[in-house]
Scaffold this motif. Structure first.
Motif, PDB file in Angstrom:
ATOM      1  N   ILE A   1       0.819   4.156  -2.970  1.00 18.61           N
ATOM      2  CA  ILE A   1       0.494   5.620  -2.413  1.00 18.61           C
ATOM      3  C   ILE A   1       1.691   6.500  -3.014  1.00 18.61           C
ATOM      4  O   ILE A   1       1.410   7.654  -3.459  1.00 18.61           O
ATOM      5  CB  ILE A   1       0.032   5.629  -1.036  1.00 18.61           C
ATOM      6  CG1 ILE A   1      -1.046   4.997  -0.614  1.00 18.61           C
ATOM      7  CG2 ILE A   1       0.242   7.118  -0.485  1.00 18.61           C
ATOM      8  CD1 ILE A   1      -1.553   4.703   0.580  1.00 18.61           C
TER       9      ILE A   1
ATOM     10  N   GLY B   1      -0.788   6.206  -6.616  1.00 18.42           N
ATOM     11  CA  GLY B   1      -2.056   5.672  -6.930  1.00 18.42           C
ATOM     12  C   GLY B   1      -2.747   5.441  -5.732  1.00 18.42           C
ATOM     13  O   GLY B   1      -2.450   6.062  -4.575  1.00 18.42           O
ATOM     14  N   SER B   2      -3.762   4.757  -5.695  1.00 14.97           N
ATOM     15  CA  SER B   2      -4.665   4.303  -4.730  1.00 14.97           C
ATOM     16  C   SER B   2      -4.642   2.959  -4.311  1.00 14.97           C
ATOM     17  O   SER B   2      -4.457   2.057  -5.083  1.00 14.97           O
ATOM     18  CB  SER B   2      -6.200   4.617  -5.212  1.00 14.97           C
ATOM     19  OG  SER B   2      -7.056   4.271  -4.347  1.00 14.97           O
ATOM     20  N   ALA B   3      -4.445   2.727  -2.898  1.00 15.35           N
ATOM     21  CA  ALA B   3      -4.540   1.424  -2.530  1.00 15.35           C
ATOM     22  C   ALA B   3      -5.635   1.053  -1.817  1.00 15.35           C
ATOM     23  O   ALA B   3      -5.668  -0.001  -0.831  1.00 15.35           O
ATOM     24  CB  ALA B   3      -3.118   1.348  -1.375  1.00 15.35           C
ATOM     25  N   ASP B   4      -6.610   1.569  -2.167  1.00 13.43           N
ATOM     26  CA  ASP B   4      -7.949   1.153  -1.433  1.00 13.43           C
ATOM     27  C   ASP B   4      -8.172  -0.478  -1.811  1.00 13.43           C
ATOM     28  O   ASP B   4      -9.062  -0.974  -0.860  1.00 13.43           O
ATOM     29  CB  ASP B   4      -9.244   1.873  -2.112  1.00 13.43           C
ATOM     30  CG  ASP B   4      -9.018   3.570  -1.674  1.00 13.43           C
ATOM     31  OD1 ASP B   4      -8.331   3.872  -0.713  1.00 13.43           O
ATOM     32  OD2 ASP B   4      -9.600   4.235  -2.191  1.00 13.43           O
ATOM     33  N   ASP B   5      -7.900  -1.011  -2.719  1.00 14.10           N
ATOM     34  CA  ASP B   5      -8.324  -2.140  -2.972  1.00 14.10           C
ATOM     35  C   ASP B   5      -6.969  -3.278  -2.904  1.00 14.10           C
ATOM     36  O   ASP B   5      -6.942  -4.288  -3.342  1.00 14.10           O
ATOM     37  CB  ASP B   5      -8.789  -2.488  -4.623  1.00 14.10           C
ATOM     38  CG  ASP B   5      -7.703  -2.334  -5.536  1.00 14.10           C
ATOM     39  OD1 ASP B   5      -6.670  -1.546  -5.062  1.00 14.10           O
ATOM     40  OD2 ASP B   5      -7.817  -2.750  -6.830  1.00 14.10           O
TER      41      ASP B   5
ATOM     42  N   MET C   1      -2.546  -1.759  -9.627  1.00 11.21           N
ATOM     43  CA  MET C   1      -2.978  -0.732  -8.854  1.00 11.21           C
ATOM     44  C   MET C   1      -2.721   0.549  -9.612  1.00 11.21           C
ATOM     45  O   MET C   1      -3.392   1.520  -9.366  1.00 11.21           O
ATOM     46  CB  MET C   1      -2.534  -0.642  -7.539  1.00 11.21           C
ATOM     47  CG  MET C   1      -3.328  -2.032  -6.806  1.00 11.21           C
ATOM     48  SD  MET C   1      -3.137  -2.061  -4.767  1.00 11.21           S
ATOM     49  CE  MET C   1      -1.603  -2.745  -4.918  1.00 11.21           C
TER      50      MET C   1
ATOM     51  N   ALA D   1       0.788  -1.101   0.199  1.00  8.36           N
ATOM     52  CA  ALA D   1       0.076  -0.004  -0.021  1.00  8.36           C
ATOM     53  C   ALA D   1       0.713   1.314   0.117  1.00  8.36           C
ATOM     54  O   ALA D   1       0.569   2.166  -0.703  1.00  8.36           O
ATOM     55  CB  ALA D   1      -0.991   0.037   1.210  1.00  8.36           C
ATOM     56  N   ASP D   2       1.769   1.285   0.871  1.00  6.61           N
ATOM     57  CA  ASP D   2       2.817   2.313   1.012  1.00  6.61           C
ATOM     58  C   ASP D   2       3.313   2.708  -0.446  1.00  6.61           C
ATOM     59  O   ASP D   2       3.651   3.808  -0.807  1.00  6.61           O
ATOM     60  CB  ASP D   2       3.761   2.157   1.871  1.00  6.61           C
ATOM     61  CG  ASP D   2       3.098   2.452   3.469  1.00  6.61           C
ATOM     62  OD1 ASP D   2       1.882   2.762   3.693  1.00  6.61           O
ATOM     63  OD2 ASP D   2       3.768   2.107   4.333  1.00  6.61           O
TER      64      ASP D   2
END
Length: 219
Positions: free
Chosen positions: A31, A35-39, A55, A27-28
Motif C-alpha cells: 500500500i 499498490g493494492s493489497a486486496d489479494d 502485487m 500489505a502495508d
C-alpha cells in the motif's frame, strides 16, 4: 519402525505464532508503494519478494522488500513471535524417535535468523532450516522440501511428512511426492480451504504429528 524419516514443517502459522504480522507488513508495504493489497491472502506461504513483485506488477522491488523487512522487524519487536502450543514438545518427541525435523519458509534468511533467535531454536531443536532464498523457487515448487532432504540425508521422499497451514504448503508437499501431506489448522486457513488441496491428513496442529507418525499414518 517409524514410517517417516523426515518431518518438514512450515514456520508462520504452523510452528510459530506470529499473529499474522507478516501479512500486515506485506500489505502495508504494498500500500505504501502505491499498490493494492486486496489479494494479500493468496500469497500465504509464498516467497515474500515474489508476493511484493506480483502485487505491484513489477519485477524489481528491492526498495520495497527492504521496507517490508523494516516493518516486519518493528512489528515483531512490538509483539514477539512465540512457538505454537505443543510444538516444542512435538519437535522433541519426533527427534527422540530418530525422526529428522526441518523447517521451510517463504521468509528469507535474515528474517528467519531473527525468528530463531527470538524462539531460542538455534541449537538442539531442529535438524535443518531452509529459507526461500536457499532455492531457485518457493512454494508451491517442491525445492525447499528436497533441500531439507539433502541437508538431513534423507533419500526416500515417500518417507517424508510435509506439513503446513496453507494450500501452498500442501501443493509443495504433493509436488515433492511426499508420503504424507498434512494440513494443520493452527493458521488462518480453514479445513474447507485446506481440504480443497490434495492432502493425506488434516490435523488441528503440529502437536498431533508425533501420534500420527507413531500410528503409522492411521489418523
Amino acid at each position: 519402525m517409524n514410517p517417516v524419516d523426515l518431518v518438514v514443517l512450515d514456520m508462520a502459522g504452523t510452528t510459530v505464532e506470529e499473529h499474522g504480522l507478516v501479512y500486515k507488513a506485506l500489505a502495508d508495504t504494498v500500500i505504501a508503494a502505491g499498490g493494492s493489497a486486496d489479494d494479500v491472502g493468496r500469497w500465504m506461504g509464498a516467497d515474500k519478494y515474489e508476493a511484493i513483485s506480483s502485487m505491484l506488477g513489477r519485477s524489481e522491488v528491492d526498495t520495497e522488500f527492504a521496507d517490508f523487512h523494516e516493518r516486519l522487524a518493528k512489528y515483531y519487536a512490538e509483539m514477539p513471535p512465540t512457538p505454537i502450543p505443543g510444538v516444542p514438545e512435538a519437535l522433541a518427541q519426533l527427534r527422540s524417535r530418530g525422526v529428522k525435523v526441518a523447517l521451510t519458509t517463504g521468509f528469507d534468511r535474515p528474517v528467519v535468523d531473527g525468528l530463531l533467535d527470538v524462539l531460542g531454536w538455534r541449537e538442539g531443536v531442529l535438524d535443518a532450516v531452509v529459507c526461500v532464498d536457499d532455492v531457485s523457487a518457493g512454494r508451491p515448487a517442491p525445492y525447499m522440501i528436497f533441500k531439507a532432504m539433502e541437508l538431513t540425508g534423507v533419500r526416500d521422499v515417500r518417507r517424508v511428512l510435509a506439513a503446513g497451514d496453507t494450500a501452498r504448503d500442501l501443493r509443495a508437499g504433493t509436488n515433492a511426492g511426499a508420503g504424507f501431506v498434512v494440513g494443520v489448522l493452527s493458521g488462518s486457513q480453514t479445513a474447507e480451504e485446506l481440504g480443497a488441496s490434495r492432502h493425506t491428513h488434516l490435523l488441528r496442529s503440529v502437536a498431533e504429528i508425533p501420534a500420527l507418525v507413531e500410528s503409522g499414518g492411521v489418523a
